[in-house]
Design a protein around this motif. Structure first.
Motif, PDB file in Angstrom:
ATOM      1  N   LYS A   1       0.805  -1.407   0.501  1.00 31.01           N
ATOM      2  CA  LYS A   1       0.125  -0.193   0.436  1.00 31.01           C
ATOM      3  C   LYS A   1       1.275   1.507   0.265  1.00 31.01           C
ATOM      4  O   LYS A   1       0.436   2.141  -0.762  1.00 31.01           O
ATOM      5  N   ILE A   2       2.106   1.075   0.799  1.00 26.92           N
ATOM      6  CA  ILE A   2       3.007   2.298   0.755  1.00 26.92           C
ATOM      7  C   ILE A   2       3.831   2.888  -0.293  1.00 26.92           C
ATOM      8  O   ILE A   2       3.685   3.817  -1.491  1.00 26.92           O
ATOM      9  N   ASN A   3       4.326   1.652  -1.181  1.00 32.79           N
ATOM     10  CA  ASN A   3       4.897   1.375  -2.251  1.00 32.79           C
ATOM     11  C   ASN A   3       3.679   2.213  -2.879  1.00 32.79           C
ATOM     12  O   ASN A   3       4.431   3.260  -4.316  1.00 32.79           O
ATOM     13  N   ALA A   4       2.688   1.526  -3.086  1.00 31.48           N
ATOM     14  CA  ALA A   4       1.293   1.853  -4.542  1.00 31.48           C
ATOM     15  C   ALA A   4       1.517   3.426  -4.059  1.00 31.48           C
ATOM     16  O   ALA A   4       0.668   3.788  -5.424  1.00 31.48           O
ATOM     17  N   ALA A   5       1.388   4.240  -2.936  1.00 25.12           N
ATOM     18  CA  ALA A   5       0.873   5.438  -2.966  1.00 25.12           C
ATOM     19  C   ALA A   5       2.807   6.190  -3.182  1.00 25.12           C
ATOM     20  O   ALA A   5       2.417   7.277  -2.683  1.00 25.12           O
ATOM     21  N   GLY A   6       3.290   5.451  -3.692  1.00 20.03           N
ATOM     22  CA  GLY A   6       4.995   6.460  -3.764  1.00 20.03           C
ATOM     23  C   GLY A   6       5.521   6.545  -2.945  1.00 20.03           C
ATOM     24  O   GLY A   6       6.673   6.560  -2.660  1.00 20.03           O
ATOM     25  N   GLY A   7       5.522   5.740  -1.608  1.00 22.79           N
ATOM     26  CA  GLY A   7       7.076   4.702  -1.048  1.00 22.79           C
ATOM     27  C   GLY A   7       6.755   6.115   0.181  1.00 22.79           C
ATOM     28  O   GLY A   7       5.782   6.950   0.058  1.00 22.79           O
ATOM     29  N   ILE A   8       7.950   6.510   0.541  1.00 18.54           N
ATOM     30  CA  ILE A   8       7.717   7.751   1.835  1.00 18.54           C
ATOM     31  C   ILE A   8       9.397   8.558   1.571  1.00 18.54           C
ATOM     32  O   ILE A   8      10.266   7.970   0.835  1.00 18.54           O
ATOM     33  N   ASP A   9       8.839   9.808   1.044  1.00 19.44           N
ATOM     34  CA  ASP A   9       9.480  10.454   0.667  1.00 19.44           C
ATOM     35  C   ASP A   9      10.388   9.494  -0.988  1.00 19.44           C
ATOM     36  O   ASP A   9      11.383   9.881  -1.186  1.00 19.44           O
ATOM     37  N   GLY A  10       9.502   9.579  -2.040  1.00 19.40           N
ATOM     38  CA  GLY A  10      10.410   8.504  -2.974  1.00 19.40           C
ATOM     39  C   GLY A  10      11.194   7.649  -2.774  1.00 19.40           C
ATOM     40  O   GLY A  10      11.725   6.840  -3.555  1.00 19.40           O
ATOM     41  N   HIS A  11      11.409   7.017  -1.424  1.00 21.92           N
ATOM     42  CA  HIS A  11      11.968   5.413  -1.289  1.00 21.92           C
ATOM     43  C   HIS A  11      10.844   4.314  -1.407  1.00 21.92           C
ATOM     44  O   HIS A  11       9.641   4.511  -0.458  1.00 21.92           O
TER      45      HIS A  11
END
Length: 385
Positions: free
Chosen positions: A61-71
Motif C-alpha cells: 500500500k505504501i509503495n503504491a502511494a509512492g513510498g516514503i519521500d520517493g523511497h
C-alpha cells in the motif's frame, strides 16, 4: 574508455530504462528495507500469520502511494516459529546481512525478549507486536511495541470484576514469559480493586490436560477463575472446566482475542469474558468512535486480499507499519532519526488504539485501547456495563 565501450553503456542504460522504467532504476538504489520477525508457522501462527500478511499488505500500500519521500519499501521477513532461538537467528540476519532500518515483531513476548539486547546493541528501532509489559518497561531506547500491555489488560479485567462484585479469584497462567508477566500484574494489581487471589496454578504451553490444576483451583472456592495464556492452552482450560462441570465463571486474557480461540474451545467458549482490542466488535462501536473507520478500512483491505477474518494481532502489525512509515519521513533512512521520530509521535490513531509515545512510554496506549467482550453463540459481544 573507448567510444565503442561508451556506446555499449549508453545502449545498456536505454534497454534497462525501456524494460523497467526510469524510476525503477533510481528506486533500486534507494530502497528502505524493513525487517519482520513473526511466528508465521507453528503453535503461535494464529498471531504471526496475520501479522506477516498485514506487513506485506501495508508495504504494498505504501509503495503504491509512492513510498516514503520517493523511497520504496522492501519487507524482509523471517519466521521464528514461536521459538526464541530462531528469533535470535532471524534478528542477526536482519542486522548483519540484510541491513534493515527498522524491525516489526516478533509476535510473542518470549521471542521479543530474546532479541531486545541485539537491537539495542545494533541501534535499530524495534516495534514489537507482543504484549508483555517487560518489553517496554523499563524503557529501552530502541524498543517500542504496539500491543496493549498486560498491565492495561489486567486493569480492564479487574475493573469489570469489581463492578460485578467478584472478590476472590483463582488464576492459572501459561509457563512462559507472557504468563509470568501476566501473573505478576494480576498479583500486583489485585489489592487496588479489592480482589484476593486465593490460588495460583500454571500449565505448559503444550499441555493437553489441565484438570489437576483446575481441581485445585475449585478447592480454593474462588468467585471466578482467570486464565492467562495464548492458544491452544487456554482453550484446553476452557474445555477441561466444562468437562469437570465446575460452574465458576472463566475469564481469559487478551492473548486469545481472535476467532481461533472460539474454534479451538467450541461450546466451552460460551460466556467467557475477556479484555480485547476494539477490532472484534467494530460493528458494535458508536459511530463517533475515532478508531471505527480505521478498523473498517483495515478489515476491507485485509479481507479483500486474503479472505478470512481480521484480528487484533494483524492490527498490531498494521499499526507498527503506519508508525514506521510516519517515522521514516524526512529521515533519509537514518536509524537514529527514525527512533527519535517514533518517540515523539503523538495522537496517532490506529487499529489498536491512540498512540502517544514519549521518552518515558514506548507503548503509548491508555486504557481506552481495551473493551470488555463476551462470547455468546460463538461470536463476540461488546459489554457496555
Amino acid at each position: 574508455m573507448s567510444i565503442n565501450c561508451m556506446k555499449r553503456i549508453v545502449q545498456l542504460v536505454i534497454v534497462l530504462t525501456l524494460a523497467v522504467g526510469p524510476l525503477s532504476i533510481l528506486h533500486a538504489a534507494s530502497v528502505y528495507k524493513i525487517g519482520g520477525i513473526f511466528s508465521s508457522t507453528g503453535r503461535a501462527s494464529f498471531l504471526g500469520d496475520p501479522e506477516k500478511k498485514t506487513m506485506e499488505m501495508m508495504v504494498d500500500k505504501i509503495n503504491a502511494a509512492g513510498g516514503i519521500d520517493g523511497h520504496m519499501l522492501e519487507a524482509v521477513i523471517y519466521d521464528s516459529e514461536g521459538d526464541p532461538a530462531k528469533a535470535v537467528s532471524a534478528v542477526n540476519k536482519l542486522i548483519h546481512r540484510d541491513g534493515v532500518i527498522a524491525i516489526v515483531g516478533p509476535s510473542t513476548t518470549p521471542t521479543t525478549l530474546a532479541i531486545v539486547n541485539f537491537v539495542e546493541r545494533a541501534k535499530i528501532p524495534l516495534i514489537s507486536c507482543a504484549a508483555g509489559i517487560k518489553i517496554t518497561s523499563p524503557v529501552k531506547p530502541w524498543v517500542f511495541k504496539t500491543a496493549q500491555s498486560d498491565r492495561l489488560a489486567v486493569s480492564a479485567l479487574y475493573e469489570h470484576m469489581q463492578a460485578k462484585s467478584i472478590k476472590k479469584v483463582g488464576i492459572i497462567t501459561v509457563s512462559n514469559s507472557f504468563g509470568e508477566s501476566g501473573q505478576e500484574q494480576l498479583v500486583s494489581l489485585a489489592g487496588d480493586y479489592g480482589i484476593t487471589i486465593v490460588a495460583k496454578e500454571s500449565f505448559g504451553a503444550k499441555d493437553t490436560d489441565t484438570t489437576p490444576q483446575l481441581t485445585k483451583l475449585k478447592g480454593a472456592s474462588p468467585d471466578a477463575i482467570i486464565c492467562w495464556g495464548t492458544n491452544p492452552g487456554p482453550a484446553v482450560v476452557a474445555k477441561n472446566l466444562k468437562q469437570l462441570k465446575i460452574n465458576i465463571p472463566l475469564f481469559q486474557s487478551h492473548g486469545v482475542a481472535s476467532a481461533k480461540f472460539i474454534s479451538l474451545a467450541g461450546e466451552a467458549a460460551e460466556n467467557i469474558v475477556l479484555p480485547s482490542g476494539k477490532i472484534l466488535v467494530m460493528d458494535q462501536l458508536p459511530a463517533d468512535d475515532p478508531q471505527k473507520q480505521i478498523l473498517k478500512d483495515y478489515e476491507t483491505m485485509y479481507v479483500s486480499k486474503y479472505g478470512g477474518a481480521v484480528s487484533g494481532f494483524g492490527g498490531y502489525a498494521h499499526d507498527a507499519m503506519t508508525l514506521v512509515a510516519e517515522a521514516l519521513k524526512a529521515s533519509d533512512g537514518d536509524r537514529q532519526k527514525v527512533r527519535n521520530a517514533l518517540e515523539n509521535i503523538k495522537d496517532h490513531v490506529g487499529v489498536t488504539g491512540r498512540f502517544s509515545f514519549s521518552p518515558e512510554d514506548h507503548n503509548g496506549l491508555t486504557s481506552s485501547a481495551f473493551v470488555m467482550v463476551e462470547i455468546k453463540n460463538q461470536t463476540w459481544n461488546l459489554l457496555t456495563d
